[in-house]
Scaffold this motif. Structure first.
Motif, PDB file in Angstrom:
ATOM      1  N   ALA A  38     -29.357 -45.771  73.064  1.00  0.00           N
ATOM      2  CA  ALA A  38     -30.901 -45.313  73.034  1.00  0.00           C
ATOM      3  C   ALA A  38     -31.323 -44.955  71.624  1.00  0.00           C
ATOM      4  O   ALA A  38     -32.374 -45.483  71.382  1.00  0.00           O
ATOM      5  CB  ALA A  38     -30.791 -44.197  74.041  1.00  0.00           C
ATOM      6  N   VAL A  39     -30.783 -44.021  71.032  1.00  0.00           N
ATOM      7  CA  VAL A  39     -31.023 -43.768  69.792  1.00  0.00           C
ATOM      8  C   VAL A  39     -30.960 -44.968  68.751  1.00  0.00           C
ATOM      9  O   VAL A  39     -31.948 -45.243  68.117  1.00  0.00           O
ATOM     10  CB  VAL A  39     -30.106 -42.462  69.096  1.00  0.00           C
ATOM     11  CG1 VAL A  39     -30.497 -42.383  67.509  1.00  0.00           C
ATOM     12  CG2 VAL A  39     -30.170 -41.259  70.051  1.00  0.00           C
ATOM     13  N   ALA A  40     -29.942 -45.736  68.757  1.00  0.00           N
ATOM     14  CA  ALA A  40     -29.776 -46.898  68.016  1.00  0.00           C
ATOM     15  C   ALA A  40     -31.069 -48.025  68.212  1.00  0.00           C
ATOM     16  O   ALA A  40     -31.430 -48.574  67.089  1.00  0.00           O
ATOM     17  CB  ALA A  40     -28.524 -47.377  68.014  1.00  0.00           C
ATOM     18  N   SER A  41     -31.025 -48.295  69.530  1.00  0.00           N
ATOM     19  CA  SER A  41     -32.019 -49.281  69.859  1.00  0.00           C
ATOM     20  C   SER A  41     -33.463 -48.966  69.408  1.00  0.00           C
ATOM     21  O   SER A  41     -34.310 -49.785  68.789  1.00  0.00           O
ATOM     22  CB  SER A  41     -31.881 -49.651  71.312  1.00  0.00           C
ATOM     23  OG  SER A  41     -32.373 -48.811  72.181  1.00  0.00           O
ATOM     24  N   MET A  42     -33.883 -47.776  69.740  1.00  0.00           N
ATOM     25  CA  MET A  42     -35.338 -47.179  69.446  1.00  0.00           C
ATOM     26  C   MET A  42     -35.440 -47.084  68.038  1.00  0.00           C
ATOM     27  O   MET A  42     -36.233 -47.514  67.319  1.00  0.00           O
ATOM     28  CB  MET A  42     -35.394 -45.829  70.053  1.00  0.00           C
ATOM     29  CG  MET A  42     -35.409 -45.991  71.623  1.00  0.00           C
ATOM     30  SD  MET A  42     -36.820 -47.021  72.602  1.00  0.00           S
ATOM     31  CE  MET A  42     -36.116 -48.301  72.818  1.00  0.00           C
ATOM     32  N   THR A  43     -34.541 -46.497  67.237  1.00  0.00           N
ATOM     33  CA  THR A  43     -34.610 -46.734  65.855  1.00  0.00           C
ATOM     34  C   THR A  43     -34.613 -48.023  65.176  1.00  0.00           C
ATOM     35  O   THR A  43     -35.650 -48.326  64.133  1.00  0.00           O
ATOM     36  CB  THR A  43     -33.152 -45.963  65.253  1.00  0.00           C
ATOM     37  OG1 THR A  43     -33.023 -44.822  65.661  1.00  0.00           O
ATOM     38  CG2 THR A  43     -33.385 -45.935  63.805  1.00  0.00           C
ATOM     39  N   LEU A  44     -34.025 -49.051  65.672  1.00  0.00           N
ATOM     40  CA  LEU A  44     -33.902 -50.180  65.135  1.00  0.00           C
ATOM     41  C   LEU A  44     -35.120 -51.083  65.431  1.00  0.00           C
ATOM     42  O   LEU A  44     -35.720 -51.774  64.915  1.00  0.00           O
ATOM     43  CB  LEU A  44     -32.734 -51.247  65.629  1.00  0.00           C
ATOM     44  CG  LEU A  44     -32.327 -52.593  65.034  1.00  0.00           C
ATOM     45  CD1 LEU A  44     -32.333 -52.519  63.301  1.00  0.00           C
ATOM     46  CD2 LEU A  44     -31.322 -53.207  65.502  1.00  0.00           C
ATOM     47  N   LEU A  45     -35.498 -50.820  66.705  1.00  0.00           N
ATOM     48  CA  LEU A  45     -37.039 -51.489  67.162  1.00  0.00           C
ATOM     49  C   LEU A  45     -38.181 -51.003  66.452  1.00  0.00           C
ATOM     50  O   LEU A  45     -39.075 -51.722  66.066  1.00  0.00           O
ATOM     51  CB  LEU A  45     -36.947 -51.375  68.756  1.00  0.00           C
ATOM     52  CG  LEU A  45     -36.297 -52.158  69.648  1.00  0.00           C
ATOM     53  CD1 LEU A  45     -36.506 -51.666  70.916  1.00  0.00           C
ATOM     54  CD2 LEU A  45     -36.621 -53.690  69.462  1.00  0.00           C
ATOM     55  N   LEU A  46     -38.028 -49.701  66.057  1.00  0.00           N
ATOM     56  CA  LEU A  46     -39.026 -49.039  65.388  1.00  0.00           C
ATOM     57  C   LEU A  46     -39.264 -49.691  64.026  1.00  0.00           C
ATOM     58  O   LEU A  46     -40.470 -49.939  63.395  1.00  0.00           O
ATOM     59  CB  LEU A  46     -39.111 -47.494  65.364  1.00  0.00           C
ATOM     60  CG  LEU A  46     -40.100 -46.580  64.788  1.00  0.00           C
ATOM     61  CD1 LEU A  46     -41.292 -46.858  65.153  1.00  0.00           C
ATOM     62  CD2 LEU A  46     -39.697 -45.411  64.517  1.00  0.00           C
ATOM     63  N   ILE A  47     -37.896 -49.735  63.289  1.00  0.00           N
ATOM     64  CA  ILE A  47     -37.869 -49.935  61.907  1.00  0.00           C
ATOM     65  C   ILE A  47     -38.642 -51.569  61.858  1.00  0.00           C
ATOM     66  O   ILE A  47     -39.154 -51.901  60.936  1.00  0.00           O
ATOM     67  CB  ILE A  47     -36.461 -50.119  61.416  1.00  0.00           C
ATOM     68  CG1 ILE A  47     -36.176 -48.565  61.243  1.00  0.00           C
ATOM     69  CG2 ILE A  47     -36.648 -50.667  60.034  1.00  0.00           C
ATOM     70  CD1 ILE A  47     -34.601 -48.363  60.955  1.00  0.00           C
ATOM     71  N   SER A  49     -40.387 -53.118  64.030  1.00  0.00           N
ATOM     72  CA  SER A  49     -41.877 -53.181  64.469  1.00  0.00           C
ATOM     73  C   SER A  49     -42.606 -52.749  62.989  1.00  0.00           C
ATOM     74  O   SER A  49     -43.611 -53.336  62.752  1.00  0.00           O
ATOM     75  CB  SER A  49     -42.139 -52.326  65.552  1.00  0.00           C
ATOM     76  OG  SER A  49     -41.552 -52.690  66.611  1.00  0.00           O
ATOM     77  N   LEU A  50     -42.227 -51.694  62.406  1.00  0.00           N
ATOM     78  CA  LEU A  50     -43.045 -51.285  61.256  1.00  0.00           C
ATOM     79  C   LEU A  50     -43.055 -52.374  60.181  1.00  0.00           C
ATOM     80  O   LEU A  50     -43.963 -52.197  59.053  1.00  0.00           O
ATOM     81  CB  LEU A  50     -42.622 -49.796  60.803  1.00  0.00           C
ATOM     82  CG  LEU A  50     -42.917 -48.658  61.755  1.00  0.00           C
ATOM     83  CD1 LEU A  50     -42.226 -47.521  61.450  1.00  0.00           C
ATOM     84  CD2 LEU A  50     -44.415 -48.322  62.119  1.00  0.00           C
ATOM     85  N   THR A  51     -41.979 -53.192  59.890  1.00  0.00           N
ATOM     86  CA  THR A  51     -41.609 -54.008  58.755  1.00  0.00           C
ATOM     87  C   THR A  51     -42.181 -55.325  59.353  1.00  0.00           C
ATOM     88  O   THR A  51     -41.989 -56.299  58.510  1.00  0.00           O
ATOM     89  CB  THR A  51     -40.245 -54.051  58.269  1.00  0.00           C
ATOM     90  OG1 THR A  51     -39.485 -54.133  59.505  1.00  0.00           O
ATOM     91  CG2 THR A  51     -40.072 -52.332  57.881  1.00  0.00           C
ATOM     92  N   ARG A  52     -42.689 -55.438  60.516  1.00  0.00           N
ATOM     93  CA  ARG A  52     -43.101 -56.695  61.094  1.00  0.00           C
ATOM     94  C   ARG A  52     -42.062 -57.626  60.997  1.00  0.00           C
ATOM     95  O   ARG A  52     -42.042 -58.934  60.648  1.00  0.00           O
ATOM     96  CB  ARG A  52     -44.339 -57.117  60.409  1.00  0.00           C
ATOM     97  CG  ARG A  52     -45.478 -56.329  60.454  1.00  0.00           C
ATOM     98  CD  ARG A  52     -46.865 -56.775  59.876  1.00  0.00           C
ATOM     99  NE  ARG A  52     -48.004 -55.988  59.781  1.00  0.00           N
ATOM    100  CZ  ARG A  52     -48.931 -56.310  59.462  1.00  0.00           C
ATOM    101  NH1 ARG A  52     -49.349 -57.146  58.564  1.00  0.00           N
ATOM    102  NH2 ARG A  52     -50.222 -55.405  59.481  1.00  0.00           N
ATOM    103  N   ARG A  53     -40.843 -57.238  61.262  1.00  0.00           N
ATOM    104  CA  ARG A  53     -39.725 -58.309  61.328  1.00  0.00           C
ATOM    105  C   ARG A  53     -38.924 -58.435  62.808  1.00  0.00           C
ATOM    106  O   ARG A  53     -38.215 -59.185  62.834  1.00  0.00           O
ATOM    107  CB  ARG A  53     -38.436 -57.656  60.506  1.00  0.00           C
ATOM    108  CG  ARG A  53     -38.596 -57.750  58.907  1.00  0.00           C
ATOM    109  CD  ARG A  53     -37.572 -57.149  58.326  1.00  0.00           C
ATOM    110  NE  ARG A  53     -36.519 -58.031  58.460  1.00  0.00           N
ATOM    111  CZ  ARG A  53     -35.083 -57.547  58.208  1.00  0.00           C
ATOM    112  NH1 ARG A  53     -34.728 -56.604  57.579  1.00  0.00           N
ATOM    113  NH2 ARG A  53     -34.005 -58.475  58.510  1.00  0.00           N
ATOM    114  N   LEU A  54     -39.857 -57.777  63.600  1.00  0.00           N
ATOM    115  CA  LEU A  54     -39.366 -58.104  65.240  1.00  0.00           C
ATOM    116  C   LEU A  54     -39.902 -59.469  65.530  1.00  0.00           C
ATOM    117  O   LEU A  54     -41.202 -59.427  65.823  1.00  0.00           O
ATOM    118  CB  LEU A  54     -39.959 -56.823  66.044  1.00  0.00           C
ATOM    119  CG  LEU A  54     -39.403 -56.828  67.431  1.00  0.00           C
ATOM    120  CD1 LEU A  54     -37.883 -56.700  67.567  1.00  0.00           C
ATOM    121  CD2 LEU A  54     -40.101 -55.665  68.295  1.00  0.00           C
TER     122      LEU A  54
END
Length: 301
Positions: A38-47, A49-54
């Motif tokens: 949960a911590v890992a996926s939320m952290t990675l999705l946030l990063i 999204s912020l860097t527009r790489r999702l």
């Protein structure tokens, strides 16, 4: 670049076994795995999204991410966390080294890809080295009910990890971005483990001790976000068979830590095992000897 990724995987994943041991206690394994990813996926999705790489994925790609999440970020860790209550994590890391063989087998099954000839020699040297390295510990443990269960679960977890490697390779062959598929697979793994915990009636409250939360943070950020990102990138660059060979070095990292913090004594079998593993590593990554063009022509004359 490959050497950097390889080094990151070995160092980070070589230390996560100790962090898994620190999470042993009153918190059920599915709950610990749920919070980790949960911590890992939320952290990675946030990063991302912020860097527009999702990147967006199709429904079919999400289905394969779901399968990957169950194989790599869910049920396999349930096996490892449960097995850690019955056998020591050093022995688990030895069994995890079987990923080299499982990846070679699964690559042939799913992609009809035959490994290079030197792979068999390298894997044999590496696995023989690990057995030699831990021979004294294995002999002292003896054969028991818990040892068999712990070993069996570790093998099942390792095979699940190997299946996840095949899915990751499928993602990359389709041109999907590794970090994006990792993020969604981690989220799916989180939901799967959350569902398991709900069905079991587990309490989702974590252990609020420094050791448990510290291990959770390390496993989530370093072991999951960074470690899996580096590993699956390596899978795409050099193939699952060669990438999985890094698992043969995990026990060495664990033993190094044990030498300083637990007083591990390096007996003759440990030195011999180390030599075999390093030799196998050299064989795997040494480039085949090729003759100059002129010599090749002379040989065919």
């Amino acid at each position: 670049m490959n050497a950097l990724l390889y080094g990151l995987v070995v160092v980070i994943w070589g230390t996560t076994w100790i962090a898994i041991f620190l999470q042993q206690g009153d918190v059920p394994a599915p709950v610990s795995i749920f919070w980790r990813f949960a911590v890992a996926s939320m952290t990675l999705l946030l990063i991302l999204s912020l860097t527009r790489r999702l990147r967006q994925l199709s429904a079919r790609d999400h289905f394969f991410c779901l399968l990957q999440g169950g194989c790599v970020f869910g049920f396999n860790f349930w096996c490892f966390y449960t097995a850690a209550g019955w056998i020591n994590t050093g022995l688990e890391s030895v069994i995890f080294s079987m990923a080299v063989l499982f990846n070679a087998i699964n690559s042939f099954i799913f992609f009809a890809k035959k490994p290079p000839r030197r792979f068999y020699l390298a894997a044999t040297l590496g696995l023989t080295g690990i057995i030699t390295l831990f021979w004294q510990d294995l002999a002292a443990s003896g054969i028991s009910h818990h040892l068999l269960l712990g070993t069996g679960l570790s093998l099942v977890g390792t095979y699940g990890f190997s299946l996840g490697n095949m899915i990751s390779l499928r993602h990359q062959q389709k041109g999907l971005e590794t970090m994006t598929t990792n993020a969604w697979a981690m989220l799916w793994g989180t939901l799967i483990m959350g569902g398991v915990a709900l069905v079991r009636g587990d309490n989702f409250t974590p252990d609020w001790t420094v050791s448990y939360l510290g291990a959770l943070f390390y496993l989530a950020i370093f072991g999951s976000v960074i470690g899996f990102g580096a590993y699956f990138t390596l899978v795409g660059r050099i193939g699952p068979g060669s990438a999985a060979y890094s698992t043969l070095l995990f026990p060495l990292v664990a033993l190094t830590i044990s030498t300083f913090y637990e007083g591990y004594v390096w007996h003759l079998n440990a030195v011999l095992g180390l030599a075999l593993i390093l030799t196998g590593n050299l064989v795997m990554f040494a480039k085949p000897l090729t003759l100059p063009r002129r010599q090749k022509l002379q040989r065919h004359v």
